[in-house]
Design an enzyme around this catalytic site. Structure first.
Site, PDB file in Angstrom:
ATOM      1  N   ASP A  26      -9.354  -0.323   5.840  1.00  0.00           N
ATOM      2  CA  ASP A  26      -8.540  -0.860   6.943  1.00  0.00           C
ATOM      3  C   ASP A  26      -7.055  -0.879   6.578  1.00  0.00           C
ATOM      4  OD1 ASP A  26     -10.884  -2.499   8.657  1.00  0.00           O
ATOM      5  OD2 ASP A  26     -11.241  -2.255   6.520  1.00  0.00           O
TER       6      ASP A  26
ATOM      7  N   GLU B   3       0.806  -1.220   0.000  1.00  0.00           N
ATOM      8  CA  GLU B   3       0.000   0.000   0.000  1.00  0.00           C
ATOM      9  C   GLU B   3       0.844   1.278   0.000  1.00  0.00           C
ATOM     10  OE1 GLU B   3      -0.656  -2.699   1.777  1.00  0.00           O
ATOM     11  OE2 GLU B   3      -2.611  -3.297   0.993  1.00  0.00           O
TER      12      GLU B   3
ATOM     13  N   HIS C  15     -12.289  -5.731   8.005  1.00  0.00           N
ATOM     14  CA  HIS C  15     -13.035  -5.375   6.797  1.00  0.00           C
ATOM     15  C   HIS C  15     -14.242  -4.522   7.122  1.00  0.00           C
ATOM     16  CE1 HIS C  15     -10.663  -8.855   5.482  1.00  0.00           C
ATOM     17  NE2 HIS C  15     -10.631  -8.219   4.328  1.00  0.00           N
TER      18      HIS C  15
END
Ligand SMILES: Cc1ncc(C[n+]2csc(CCOP(=O)(O)OP(=O)(O)O)c2C)c(N)n1
Ligand SMILES: [Mg+2]
Length: 801
Positions: A548, A523, A590
């Site tokens: 998240d 990420e 999630h």
């Protein structure tokens, strides 16, 4: 041989060039030595310098061409000088924190010295022609924080070379630009370093990373930092061969001038032409003055090491080499060194004068007014003392000036005089002028500022089709990619399958793998790709699969993306759109809605929380016509909900900082956003059945927040407010309430205590019941609102339980 023209040069020309190089490294060193003194004598607050790393940077600068980009760290002053982007005066202006961008072009004093940048934008926020200048992205202090953006800066060249239809005029010449990174040996221990190295190897982008290896990271030796104490040794597996793409890994000693020049020329050739990443491990560097002005290296280096560092100091080695090769005599060099010492001293003096003189003039204005105030007031002796103390400060700061003048007002609080009015006006005016020097440019000030974008409503056929929300997003992205050739989207599963919720279905096939692409699970560097490419004129949309997992990228979004406009005083921008999906779905990882953390850390980035996909699509359309970064959080449980299909896909725009009243009512104002809003709507229906008429406001845009102050207008009508949010207590609901009470001044209208209803403090449990017992439910909302009404009127609303 001249590396650029490939023509032979004479020995005299060669000598002249080497002498020039020597002058530069000596100038840079002299700046470091004098810079340290300025800190130790109190003129500057902190110093971190490039001493011991000069010679490799000269070699690097020779290979650096117009259009290229640097993404480096605080040791690179010699390089900046060599490319003509840092003068002696500017070096010292940075040290003193001169707030005038003309004197201190790196950050107008916002960053400590040694944090370099060049201007990609003019004073109006318009792009300059980056292909005609040497570029440096703005440094940040977190070690290895320069790495993710480096990846994107390099990838931009690949996009410009291979994607047709983009206007490249200001940004690229056939993708021939290299992104050059630098990092200290110890900082290669950071995850961001490894993540970037792997990603650049996969992407095959023109990135050259230099590792300045001085065996230390402050006091910590390489044996605690790096396996085998050697970063290029352990990264050998990245070396390309006949069968595999990878890196070209080069090693060179940092004191070896001819080899350095050769190495950098080779690196540039490979990377620029073939778009292959190159790693240059520059070993055997030193720190003649230790790490920074915070301490001395004698504390952690033994005498052998210190003696070795003195001998292998790169400047000393270059000097010796020049004498050995008849380029100059010892006497020649002594003369040069003397003259440079003088030049640097003069430059330092000039920088100090241009820093201090305006402040002294401001101080003189203040003492003049204080003097007059003292003569007119019965408390004159106290004011006189303030004036005398201020006058006695040799090197006054703005803090001193304001502290004295503001304190003086306390002595005349009960008096009326023209002298008092004069100083009050002066202070107000002074603060208006001075405060922006420290606070301006958190956001774009150009005409493309996102707040200048006007709302365009979605329009519908008389009988609109009802489709899954994800179809609206997909069709809107399709329109975006066909309207804006410079847009591209990338993320985990964003390419081949068109994202996990099919919002990009079929678009890779249509627009190609470079524009709609899959990424590794990484990420931070997905965001880095976006930052770097946006800094070079592209319009990236970086997709983080779930809200998240924004946590993995939050550091780089906060430290790099959110501060970019601010830390360059508006001379660089990265209008990156970060797309993600979140709020309630399933389980701890999630259904996170850590909006409070995000709001705290991302000031400088717009944070948008559309309740449905039409709103989300409208935000993307708004953002693409603006020049600012934003995070858009789509509702994870909204992709399959039906929405009417607008007939102006790609055109309608959701405005930023504007709330929407989705239900009108008289009894209480309910403020919410995102997935929770649907529950609030349901609760409002049920509350109506017991005679409670709730008004519902969808915030939509958390940063910026309700710029028209519509929420307080609603509270003026209902006199009650509740903020409902699935983040934890004290998170986004506290932020929203603070805005309502402090910024919108709602206190005066409230007849009941303002309330927040948030999720439980723990992370959300899995399953339907897990959700019910973790996040606010319809019943929770109903009862909380009912209780407010019960407190007000127990007869009308008797206790429920
Ligand atoms: C994330 C982070 N952790 C710690 C620091 C404090 N710090 C600043 S420089 C430094 C050492 C860096 O060493 P190295 O990468 O070898 O660079 P050098 O200073 O030796 O050139 C540390 C720990 C920081 N700036 N950022
Ligand atoms: Mg080091």
């Amino acid at each position: 041989m001249n590396p650029n023209t490939k023509t032979e040069i004479t020995f005299e020309d060669f000598k002249a060039e080497v002498l020039n190089d020597y002058k530069l490294v000596v100038t840079s060193r002299e700046c470091s030595l004098l810079g340290r003194r300025e800190v130790l004598t109190g003129k500057a607050k902190f110093g971190i310098f490039g001493d011991g790393k000069e010679v490799p940077q000269i070699a690097w600068a020779k290979a650096f061409e117009n259009g290229d980009f640097r993404s480096g760290y605080y040791r690179d002053q010699t390089f900046m000088m060599a490319i003509g982007e840092l003068t002696i005066e500017q070096f010292f202006a940075g040290l003193y924190a001169n707030t005038d961008l003309k004197e201190e072009p790196m950050s107008a004093g916002r960053q400590m010295g040694g944090h370099f940048s060049t201007h990609s934008l003019d004073e109006h926020g318009h792009w300059k022609n980056l292909t005609q200048q040497k570029n440096s992205s703005a440094d940040i202090s977190p070690t290895a924080g320069q790495m993710p953006r480096l990846l994107g800066l390099a990838q931009a060249s690949k996009i410009y070379r291979n994607v047709n239809g983009i206007n490249t005029t200001n940004f690229s010449k056939e993708g021939n630009e290299i992104a050059w990174g630098t990092i200290g040996n110890a900082s290669t221990s950071e995850g961001l370093f490894f993540e970037t190295i792997n990603a650049a190897g996969v992407l095959q982008v023109p990135m050259v990373i230099s590792i300045w290896d001085d065996e230390y990271g402050i006091s910590v030796h390489a044996r605690h930092q790096t396996t085998k104490e050697n970063i290029s040794e352990i990264l050998k597996g990245f070396q390309r061969d006949e069968n595999h793409k990878g890196y070209e890994i080069l090693r060179v000693d940092g004191w070896n001038y001819p080899e350095l020049i050769d190495t950098y020329q080779r690196a540039a050739k490979i990377s620029r032409k073939e778009h292959v990443p190159v790693m240059i491990h520059v070993q055997q560097l030193t720190q003649p003055q230790g790490h920074s002005t915070s301490g001395s290296h004698e504390r952690y280096k033994d005498n052998d090491r210190l003696a070795w560092e003195a001998e292998y100091d790169c400047n000393a080695q270059l000097r010796q080499w020049m004498i050995l090769n008849d380029i100059a005599t010892d006497e020649d060099l002594i003369a040069i060194e003397r003259s440079i010492k003088k030049t640097v001293r003069e430059g330092k003096k000039a920088a100090w004068n241009s820093f201090i003189n305006p402040i002294i003039a401001e101080r003189d204005e203040a003492t003049y007014l204080l003097n007059k105030l003292a003569s007119s007031s019965p408390n004159g002796v106290f004011i006189k003392k303030l004036k005398n103390d201020l006058e006695a400060i040799d090197e006054p700061l703005r803090r001193d000036i304001l502290s004295s003048t503001r304190k003086a007002l306390r002595y005349v609080v009960t008096e009326e005089s023209s002298e008092k009015t004069a100083i009050q006006n002066w202070i107000n005016n002074y603060m208006n002028v001075v405060q922006p020097k420290y606070s301006s440019h958190l956001h774009s000030t150009s005409h493309l500022n996102a707040l200048n974008q006007k709302e365009v409503l979605p329009t519908y056929d008389s009988n609109p089709k009802s489709v899954d929300g994800r179809v609206i997003l997909r069709d809107n992205f399709d329109a975006i990619f066909s309207n804006y050739p410079e847009t591209l989207i990338f993320g985990e599963d964003a390419g081949y399958i068109g994202d996990v919720n099919q919002g990009l279905e079929g678009l890779q096939e249509k627009y190609g793998e470079l524009r709609v692409s899959d990424c590794g699970i990484r990420e931070a560097t997905i965001i880095g790709q976006g930052i770097g490419m946006a800094m070079r004129g592209l319009r990236p949309i970086a997709e983080i699969q779930y809200l998240d997992y924004v946590m993995y990228a939050l550091q780089i979004m906060s430290d790099d993306l959110a501060t970019l406009q601010y830390r360059t005083k508006g001379r660089q921008k990265a209008p990156l759109i970060v797309r993600t999906r979140g709020h309630r779905l399933e389980g701890i990882w999630h259904s996170g809605s850590q909006m409070g953390g995000i709001l705290n850390l991302l000031r400088g980035i717009h944070v948008l929380v559309p309740r449905n996909m039409t709103k989300a699509a409208g935000f993307y359309n708004t953002l693409l016509d603006s020049d600012e970064p934003a995070l858009v959080v789509e509702c994870l449980n909204g992709y399959r909900l039906k929405e009417k299909l607008p007939n102006n896909i790609g055109q309608f725009k959701t405005p930023l900082g504007v709330v929407e009243t989705v239900r009108e009512g008289d009894d209480i104002t309910l403020v919410s956003y995102g997935s929770t809003l649907r529950l609030v709507e349901q609760a409002a229906k049920e509350l109506q059945e017991v005679g409670i008429d709730a008004e519902i406001i969808d915030v939509q845009s958390l940063l910026p927040f309700d710029l028209n102050h519509d929420i307080v207008k609603s509270i003026a009508k209902t006199n009650r407010v509740m903020v409902i949010d699935e983040d934890i207590e004290g998170g986004a609901s506290a932020y929203i309430l603070d805005q309502i009470i402090n910024t919108q001044n709602a206190f005066q209208y409230l007849d009941s205590q303002p309330k927040t209803l948030a999720a439980k403090t723990h992370r959300p449990a899995y399953g339907t019941d897990g959700d019910y017992f973790s996040k606010p439910s319809v019943e929770d909302i109903f009862e909380s609102v009912y209780n407010v009404m019960h407190e007000l009127s127990p007869m009308d609303f008797p206790k429920l339980r």
